[in-house]
Design an enzyme around this catalytic site. Structure first.
Site, PDB file in Angstrom:
ATOM      1  N   HIS A  36       0.856  -1.182   0.000  1.00  0.00           N
ATOM      2  CA  HIS A  36       0.000   0.000   0.000  1.00  0.00           C
ATOM      3  C   HIS A  36       0.895   1.236   0.000  1.00  0.00           C
ATOM      4  O   HIS A  36       2.131   1.127  -0.101  1.00  0.00           O
ATOM      5  CB  HIS A  36      -0.961  -0.015   1.190  1.00  0.00           C
ATOM      6  CG  HIS A  36      -0.301  -0.280   2.513  1.00  0.00           C
ATOM      7  ND1 HIS A  36       0.638   0.577   3.070  1.00  0.00           N
ATOM      8  CD2 HIS A  36      -0.437  -1.307   3.407  1.00  0.00           C
ATOM      9  CE1 HIS A  36       1.033   0.114   4.239  1.00  0.00           C
ATOM     10  NE2 HIS A  36       0.413  -1.036   4.471  1.00  0.00           N
ATOM     11  N   HIS A  39       4.011   1.268   2.254  1.00  0.00           N
ATOM     12  CA  HIS A  39       5.185   0.573   1.715  1.00  0.00           C
ATOM     13  C   HIS A  39       5.865   1.408   0.632  1.00  0.00           C
ATOM     14  O   HIS A  39       7.099   1.504   0.583  1.00  0.00           O
ATOM     15  CB  HIS A  39       4.774  -0.770   1.101  1.00  0.00           C
ATOM     16  CG  HIS A  39       4.209  -1.753   2.063  1.00  0.00           C
ATOM     17  ND1 HIS A  39       2.881  -2.105   2.062  1.00  0.00           N
ATOM     18  CD2 HIS A  39       4.786  -2.469   3.060  1.00  0.00           C
ATOM     19  CE1 HIS A  39       2.671  -3.006   3.005  1.00  0.00           C
ATOM     20  NE2 HIS A  39       3.808  -3.248   3.632  1.00  0.00           N
ATOM     21  N   GLN A  63       6.962 -15.386  11.939  1.00  0.00           N
ATOM     22  CA  GLN A  63       6.503 -14.272  12.770  1.00  0.00           C
ATOM     23  C   GLN A  63       4.998 -14.266  12.974  1.00  0.00           C
ATOM     24  O   GLN A  63       4.451 -13.313  13.541  1.00  0.00           O
ATOM     25  CB  GLN A  63       6.972 -12.939  12.199  1.00  0.00           C
ATOM     26  CG  GLN A  63       6.360 -12.522  10.875  1.00  0.00           C
ATOM     27  CD  GLN A  63       7.068 -11.320  10.282  1.00  0.00           C
ATOM     28  OE1 GLN A  63       8.207 -11.415   9.837  1.00  0.00           O
ATOM     29  NE2 GLN A  63       6.385 -10.184  10.268  1.00  0.00           N
ATOM     30  N   GLU A 150       7.596   3.519  10.942  1.00  0.00           N
ATOM     31  CA  GLU A 150       7.440   3.773  12.370  1.00  0.00           C
ATOM     32  C   GLU A 150       6.126   3.234  12.928  1.00  0.00           C
ATOM     33  O   GLU A 150       5.978   3.146  14.153  1.00  0.00           O
ATOM     34  CB  GLU A 150       7.529   5.271  12.653  1.00  0.00           C
ATOM     35  CG  GLU A 150       8.935   5.832  12.494  1.00  0.00           C
ATOM     36  CD  GLU A 150       9.038   7.276  12.936  1.00  0.00           C
ATOM     37  OE1 GLU A 150       7.977   7.893  13.215  1.00  0.00           O
ATOM     38  OE2 GLU A 150      10.166   7.793  12.991  1.00  0.00           O
ATOM     39  N   LYS A 151       5.199   2.853  12.066  1.00  0.00           N
ATOM     40  CA  LYS A 151       3.952   2.276  12.587  1.00  0.00           C
ATOM     41  C   LYS A 151       4.251   1.043  13.436  1.00  0.00           C
ATOM     42  O   LYS A 151       3.637   0.829  14.480  1.00  0.00           O
ATOM     43  CB  LYS A 151       2.995   1.895  11.453  1.00  0.00           C
ATOM     44  CG  LYS A 151       1.654   1.351  11.974  1.00  0.00           C
ATOM     45  CD  LYS A 151       0.683   1.073  10.860  1.00  0.00           C
ATOM     46  CE  LYS A 151       0.973  -0.248  10.182  1.00  0.00           C
ATOM     47  NZ  LYS A 151       0.575  -1.418  11.048  1.00  0.00           N
ATOM     48  N   ASP A 152       5.194   0.232  12.985  1.00  0.00           N
ATOM     49  CA  ASP A 152       5.662  -0.918  13.765  1.00  0.00           C
ATOM     50  C   ASP A 152       6.851  -0.455  14.607  1.00  0.00           C
ATOM     51  O   ASP A 152       7.999  -0.827  14.348  1.00  0.00           O
ATOM     52  CB  ASP A 152       6.041  -2.062  12.834  1.00  0.00           C
ATOM     53  CG  ASP A 152       4.851  -2.570  12.035  1.00  0.00           C
ATOM     54  OD1 ASP A 152       3.986  -3.221  12.631  1.00  0.00           O
ATOM     55  OD2 ASP A 152       4.790  -2.291  10.828  1.00  0.00           O
ATOM     56  N   GLN A 155       9.004  -3.036  16.458  1.00  0.00           N
ATOM     57  CA  GLN A 155       9.792  -3.759  15.459  1.00  0.00           C
ATOM     58  C   GLN A 155      10.999  -2.941  15.020  1.00  0.00           C
ATOM     59  O   GLN A 155      12.102  -3.484  14.848  1.00  0.00           O
ATOM     60  CB  GLN A 155       8.923  -4.090  14.249  1.00  0.00           C
ATOM     61  CG  GLN A 155       9.685  -4.696  13.081  1.00  0.00           C
ATOM     62  CD  GLN A 155       8.771  -5.000  11.916  1.00  0.00           C
ATOM     63  OE1 GLN A 155       8.114  -6.033  11.914  1.00  0.00           O
ATOM     64  NE2 GLN A 155       8.713  -4.114  10.937  1.00  0.00           N
ATOM     65  N   LEU A 186      -2.200   3.118   7.665  1.00  0.00           N
ATOM     66  CA  LEU A 186      -2.293   2.134   6.593  1.00  0.00           C
ATOM     67  C   LEU A 186      -1.745   0.787   7.057  1.00  0.00           C
ATOM     68  O   LEU A 186      -0.710   0.717   7.723  1.00  0.00           O
ATOM     69  CB  LEU A 186      -1.521   2.609   5.371  1.00  0.00           C
ATOM     70  CG  LEU A 186      -2.104   3.793   4.604  1.00  0.00           C
ATOM     71  CD1 LEU A 186      -1.247   4.122   3.394  1.00  0.00           C
ATOM     72  CD2 LEU A 186      -3.534   3.500   4.161  1.00  0.00           C
TER      73      LEU A 186
END
Length: 282
Positions: A36, A39, A63, A150-152, A155, A186
């Site tokens: 999306h 990415h 994962q 940065e959403k993850d 991680q 997203l």
């Protein structure tokens, strides 16, 4: 213009060797596909930093905590390649499971500390799977830069830690979360939201941003977080895994806002898990 696709480590390293001999820099964008705009923003960030950009596509079974979630994860390689081609990425590395984990594979990369709590506390083994596959991708690509969203946020910390601890010569670039017009972060899982769930979902970001503003203005942390959890449940979320205030740099829990922090949350709508985070400054 079609995007070249390679499926073996040998083929990828042949390309990398050629680029290195030409004195070119390399960036990698690891993905699990179903691409999306979030990415694609990572690819754009990679293109701004390096001469060559590798995008990887591998749905990493190590994962996933749920076989059903793994089976439901969208596989859209043809569409993904079509989205990448106009951007100028150089190659899509799309190995199969046996190429990544050959028979007898028995090594796990485990990062302690920053992987604990939050998503790590609710998804046992998840970050071991992430750390293992990312380590392999960084070594396979030999990249100078690697771009992650940065959403993850947890991680991102795990990846930075493993690169530092294992002396992998790569700069890990954190890129801002990309959102829909109504604020929803997203995610490849958003397409699975029903119409009614999609109406509720943006409230996660709204409540986090509101809480961040109140914390920055001096509100007491525990009361603010409790009110935010109640607001999420009242607005129709089925379960809240966590909603916590953590240090921006160390991910240690924060009781009083004295330095930059992150407000992080994971919540469920039906069988769909949404995560988000926002920065909080004192």
């Amino acid at each position: 213009m079609s995007l070249p696709i390679v499926r073996t480590v040998h083929a990828l390293r042949t390309l990398v060797t050629r680029w290195r001999r030409a004195g070119e820099t390399i960036a990698v964008v690891p993905t699990m596909g179903a691409l999306h705009e979030g990415h694609l923003s990572l690819v754009s960030a990679a293109l701004a930093r390096a001469d060559r950009v590798i995008v990887t596509l591998f749905v990493n079974p190590k994962q996933f905590n749920s076989a059903a979630d793994l089976a439901a994860y969208p596989r859209t390689e043809e569409e993904d390649a079509a989205k990448l081609a106009p951007l100028g990425a150089d190659v899509l590395f799309a190995p199969d499971g046996e190429e990544m984990y050959a028979p007898g594979f028995s090594t796990t990369v485990s990062v302690s500390g920053v992987s604990e709590g939050l998503c790590g506390g609710h998804r046992p083994g998840h970050f071991d799977g992430v750390a293992t596959v990312v380590t392999k991708l960084l070594l396979q690509s030999g990249a100078d830069f690697a771009c992650f969203g940065e959403k993850d946020f947890q991680q991102l910390h795990v990846v930075r830690r493993l690169a530092r601890d294992l002396d992998i010569p790569v700069e890990i670039i954190g890129c801002p979360t990309v959102r829909e017009g109504d604020g929803l972060a997203l995610s490849s899982r958003n397409v699975r939201l029903s119409d009614s769930q999609r109406e509720i979902a943006p409230r996660l970001a709204e409540i986090l941003f509101d809480a961040a503003a109140r914390l920055a203005a001096g509100a007491e942390a525990d009361a603010t977080l409790a009110a935010s959890r109640s607001a999420l449940m009242n607005d129709g979320f089925d379960m809240i895994e966590y909603l916590e205030l953590r240090d921006e740099t160390t991910l240690a829990p924060v009781g009083r806002l004295t330095r930059p922090a992150r407000l992080l949350a994971a919540a469920w709508l039906g069988d769909i898990r949404l995560i988000d985070n926002v920065a909080v400054s004192p």
